[in-house]
Scaffold this motif. Sequence first.
Motif, PDB file in Angstrom:
ATOM      1  N   ARG A   6       0.843  -1.204   0.000  1.00 62.92           N
ATOM      2  CA  ARG A   6       0.000   0.000   0.000  1.00 62.92           C
ATOM      3  C   ARG A   6       0.873   1.247   0.000  1.00 62.92           C
ATOM      4  O   ARG A   6       1.705   1.434   0.895  1.00 62.92           O
ATOM      5  CB  ARG A   6      -0.933   0.001   1.205  1.00 62.92           C
ATOM      6  CG  ARG A   6      -2.047   1.046   1.135  1.00 62.92           C
ATOM      7  CD  ARG A   6      -3.059   0.824   2.230  1.00 62.92           C
ATOM      8  NE  ARG A   6      -2.511   1.192   3.537  1.00 62.92           N
ATOM      9  CZ  ARG A   6      -3.111   0.947   4.695  1.00 62.92           C
ATOM     10  NH1 ARG A   6      -4.270   0.295   4.693  1.00 62.92           N
ATOM     11  NH2 ARG A   6      -2.567   1.306   5.834  1.00 62.92           N
ATOM     12  N   LEU A   7       0.704   2.086  -1.016  1.00 65.10           N
ATOM     13  CA  LEU A   7       1.488   3.313  -1.147  1.00 65.10           C
ATOM     14  C   LEU A   7       0.680   4.513  -0.674  1.00 65.10           C
ATOM     15  O   LEU A   7      -0.548   4.561  -0.817  1.00 65.10           O
ATOM     16  CB  LEU A   7       1.897   3.530  -2.605  1.00 65.10           C
ATOM     17  CG  LEU A   7       2.698   2.415  -3.288  1.00 65.10           C
ATOM     18  CD1 LEU A   7       3.025   2.811  -4.724  1.00 65.10           C
ATOM     19  CD2 LEU A   7       3.968   2.096  -2.519  1.00 65.10           C
ATOM     20  N   ARG A   8       1.410   5.489  -0.123  1.00 66.74           N
ATOM     21  CA  ARG A   8       0.767   6.733   0.271  1.00 66.74           C
ATOM     22  C   ARG A   8       0.536   7.594  -0.963  1.00 66.74           C
ATOM     23  O   ARG A   8       1.444   7.776  -1.789  1.00 66.74           O
ATOM     24  CB  ARG A   8       1.632   7.519   1.269  1.00 66.74           C
ATOM     25  CG  ARG A   8       1.749   6.872   2.629  1.00 66.74           C
ATOM     26  CD  ARG A   8       2.132   7.881   3.696  1.00 66.74           C
ATOM     27  NE  ARG A   8       3.389   8.569   3.432  1.00 66.74           N
ATOM     28  CZ  ARG A   8       4.528   8.343   4.090  1.00 66.74           C
ATOM     29  NH1 ARG A   8       4.560   7.427   5.035  1.00 66.74           N
ATOM     30  NH2 ARG A   8       5.614   9.024   3.799  1.00 66.74           N
ATOM     31  N   ASP A  42       3.041  11.117  -1.346  1.00 69.63           N
ATOM     32  CA  ASP A  42       4.461  11.105  -1.734  1.00 69.63           C
ATOM     33  C   ASP A  42       4.911   9.794  -2.359  1.00 69.63           C
ATOM     34  O   ASP A  42       6.067   9.664  -2.777  1.00 69.63           O
ATOM     35  CB  ASP A  42       5.350  11.421  -0.529  1.00 69.63           C
ATOM     36  CG  ASP A  42       5.076  10.511   0.670  1.00 69.63           C
ATOM     37  OD1 ASP A  42       4.461   9.445   0.482  1.00 69.63           O
ATOM     38  OD2 ASP A  42       5.482  10.865   1.798  1.00 69.63           O
ATOM     39  N   PHE A  60       5.429   6.981  -0.890  1.00 68.69           N
ATOM     40  CA  PHE A  60       6.142   6.118   0.040  1.00 68.69           C
ATOM     41  C   PHE A  60       5.287   4.878   0.328  1.00 68.69           C
ATOM     42  O   PHE A  60       4.059   4.905   0.190  1.00 68.69           O
ATOM     43  CB  PHE A  60       6.397   6.848   1.356  1.00 68.69           C
ATOM     44  CG  PHE A  60       7.628   7.720   1.355  1.00 68.69           C
ATOM     45  CD1 PHE A  60       8.517   7.674   2.416  1.00 68.69           C
ATOM     46  CD2 PHE A  60       7.909   8.584   0.301  1.00 68.69           C
ATOM     47  CE1 PHE A  60       9.648   8.467   2.433  1.00 68.69           C
ATOM     48  CE2 PHE A  60       9.031   9.385   0.300  1.00 68.69           C
ATOM     49  CZ  PHE A  60       9.913   9.326   1.375  1.00 68.69           C
ATOM     50  N   ASP A 103       3.304   2.808   2.645  1.00 63.93           N
ATOM     51  CA  ASP A 103       2.598   3.090   3.891  1.00 63.93           C
ATOM     52  C   ASP A 103       2.516   1.844   4.770  1.00 63.93           C
ATOM     53  O   ASP A 103       2.743   1.903   5.983  1.00 63.93           O
ATOM     54  CB  ASP A 103       1.194   3.605   3.574  1.00 63.93           C
ATOM     55  CG  ASP A 103       0.432   4.033   4.811  1.00 63.93           C
ATOM     56  OD1 ASP A 103       1.045   4.704   5.666  1.00 63.93           O
ATOM     57  OD2 ASP A 103      -0.758   3.688   4.925  1.00 63.93           O
ATOM     58  N   ALA A 104       2.216   0.703   4.136  1.00 62.21           N
ATOM     59  CA  ALA A 104       2.060  -0.543   4.897  1.00 62.21           C
ATOM     60  C   ALA A 104       2.054  -1.718   3.945  1.00 62.21           C
ATOM     61  O   ALA A 104       1.835  -1.573   2.734  1.00 62.21           O
ATOM     62  CB  ALA A 104       0.770  -0.519   5.717  1.00 62.21           C
ATOM     63  N   GLU A 107       3.583  -2.125   9.328  1.00 63.89           N
ATOM     64  CA  GLU A 107       3.963  -0.746   9.078  1.00 63.89           C
ATOM     65  C   GLU A 107       5.410  -0.536   9.524  1.00 63.89           C
ATOM     66  O   GLU A 107       5.879  -1.196  10.446  1.00 63.89           O
ATOM     67  CB  GLU A 107       3.046   0.218   9.828  1.00 63.89           C
ATOM     68  CG  GLU A 107       1.585   0.132   9.399  1.00 63.89           C
ATOM     69  CD  GLU A 107       0.690   1.043  10.221  1.00 63.89           C
ATOM     70  OE1 GLU A 107       0.026   1.910   9.635  1.00 63.89           O
ATOM     71  OE2 GLU A 107       0.673   0.868  11.470  1.00 63.89           O
ATOM     72  N   ASP A 164       9.017   2.529   9.077  1.00 67.19           N
ATOM     73  CA  ASP A 164       9.579   3.734   8.469  1.00 67.19           C
ATOM     74  C   ASP A 164      10.364   3.398   7.206  1.00 67.19           C
ATOM     75  O   ASP A 164      10.404   4.184   6.262  1.00 67.19           O
ATOM     76  CB  ASP A 164      10.509   4.441   9.462  1.00 67.19           C
ATOM     77  CG  ASP A 164       9.764   4.962  10.677  1.00 67.19           C
ATOM     78  OD1 ASP A 164       8.582   5.317  10.550  1.00 67.19           O
ATOM     79  OD2 ASP A 164      10.371   5.008  11.771  1.00 67.19           O
ATOM     80  N   ARG A 180      12.498   6.391  -2.318  1.00 70.96           N
ATOM     81  CA  ARG A 180      11.599   6.761  -1.211  1.00 70.96           C
ATOM     82  C   ARG A 180      11.983   5.972   0.045  1.00 70.96           C
ATOM     83  O   ARG A 180      13.138   6.022   0.463  1.00 70.96           O
ATOM     84  CB  ARG A 180      10.144   6.584  -1.627  1.00 70.96           C
ATOM     85  CG  ARG A 180       9.824   7.415  -2.887  1.00 70.96           C
ATOM     86  CD  ARG A 180       8.384   7.303  -3.332  1.00 70.96           C
ATOM     87  NE  ARG A 180       8.228   8.011  -4.611  1.00 70.96           N
ATOM     88  CZ  ARG A 180       7.825   7.454  -5.726  1.00 70.96           C
ATOM     89  NH1 ARG A 180       7.481   6.173  -5.746  1.00 70.96           N
ATOM     90  NH2 ARG A 180       7.739   8.160  -6.845  1.00 70.96           N
ATOM     91  N   ASN A 181      11.075   5.221   0.613  1.00 68.43           N
ATOM     92  CA  ASN A 181      11.418   4.488   1.836  1.00 68.43           C
ATOM     93  C   ASN A 181      11.528   2.985   1.597  1.00 68.43           C
ATOM     94  O   ASN A 181      11.236   2.166   2.463  1.00 68.43           O
ATOM     95  CB  ASN A 181      10.405   4.757   2.945  1.00 68.43           C
ATOM     96  CG  ASN A 181       9.015   4.224   2.619  1.00 68.43           C
ATOM     97  OD1 ASN A 181       8.665   4.042   1.450  1.00 68.43           O
ATOM     98  ND2 ASN A 181       8.221   3.989   3.649  1.00 68.43           N
TER      99      ASN A 181
END
Length: 495
Positions: A191-193, A196, A198, A200-201, A211, A213, A323-324
Amino acid sequence: MLDDPLRSVAVVGGGIVAWSAAVAIRRRLPGVRVTLVATPPSPDALADRMACTLPSAIGFHDDLGLGEDDAVVRAGSGWRLGTRFDGWAQGSPPYVHAYGAYGQPFGTASFHHHWVRAARGGTAAPFDEHAPSAMLARAGRIAPPDMEPGSPFAGVQAGLVLDLPRYEQMLRAFGRHLGLEVRDGEVREVRLRGADGFIDALLLGDGGMVEADLFVDATGPTATLRTAIDAEWEDWSAWLRCDRIMQAEVPAGAVSPLDHVTALAAGWQWRVDAPGRVLHGICYASADLGDAEAADRLTEAGGVSTAETICFRQGTRTDPWVRNCVAIGDAATVIEPLEWTNLHLAHSAIDRIIAMMPGRACHPLETADYNRQTQAETTRVRDFVLCHYAVARRPEPFWQIAADLPPSLERTLRLFAERGRLPFFEEETFTRDSWLAVLLGQGMLPRQVDPLIDGTPPDRSDAAMAAYRAAIARSVAHFPTAADHMAAQSRRIVR
């Protein structure tokens, strides 16, 4: 705040790369919560499936606080000093690429310039006879790690031959000892935000959610997490044409620190004499060799009755960290196991993640520097593997590289071909001596002798090289065999 340090990391994957990453981050960054999502292991992840390692694996274990007793002896690993290459340059004898120095500097120039002058004059002994590690490997012997400084054998380095199931069990036990959180399952959705992009989960097959960082993708070539962001990929198949591996093992009692790699009409074949077993494999281009023929080759080589096939596509992600999410192992780079670089690249990525860990925002400047260093290392590993093909002397179509060589390798070969010099590149995995072992071992002699050796007459160079070879030969017989060395290690643990 987004500028705060990372508080949590999720590592996804089910092989030794994922376990190595989770254990290393948990061990070296104890303030970070680490969760391993142990997905089913990828069957085509070479970094998880190749048993041989470079000497750098020992340093990785040292950083984790894992000594030889745990990471080597109890895990059933064996030692390897190098590889014997046969048939890569038809008309030339086999040569050994081992880890450590080739020759001893004397006069005003590097050792190999003296050897090149002798080779051009027809008086040189094989280049690898001047390498203590190569001669140990040929003799089936191991030097103890506590050699006196100044001894030619003090610089000998050894890689490992892992017993992969036992090694993974060791990592699992160590991870749980460190308090690593492990969740078994499959990733159903990344799941992407929307704001941005990133991650998300992660939504798991059992309905759970993870979840974090930072997400570390160690899922193999499918790169389940990283491909959810983009499908960027740099294809190397124009240069590195092998796309199949078939491997098997048979029981055996003998061990050897020297593995064997033999060139074939459409690829290459290996044999590794590991503790209690012999590992056989063949790496080939399916366009030039069928699976049935490859299986026949393995049967002829070692009586292999069944073998498993791995399909792969060689290449890399120029930006493994976006990204992350950071991809490691085969999620970042897929390269054939010639020179056994697969796990090394994964370990190196893990070390770099820890050393360059950004804040929670994963600022693009920080991730860009990670990508720059990773790409520099990966490019030179590709160049070193490709160098074996580029300077090979074989007539079959497979060995004729159709595309222009990468500029970095082209520069290296042209500079060496002129006067025996090698350029400096950042993030080199292999030393200059390793490059020399392959280039000179496969018969590539520079066009000119470096004038720096003019101050040393040829007869003095020849005498110095002969004396060094004799000193190595006298000493080798006094070292224990690989079997005796391993038995002594095992006895130490029992006590």
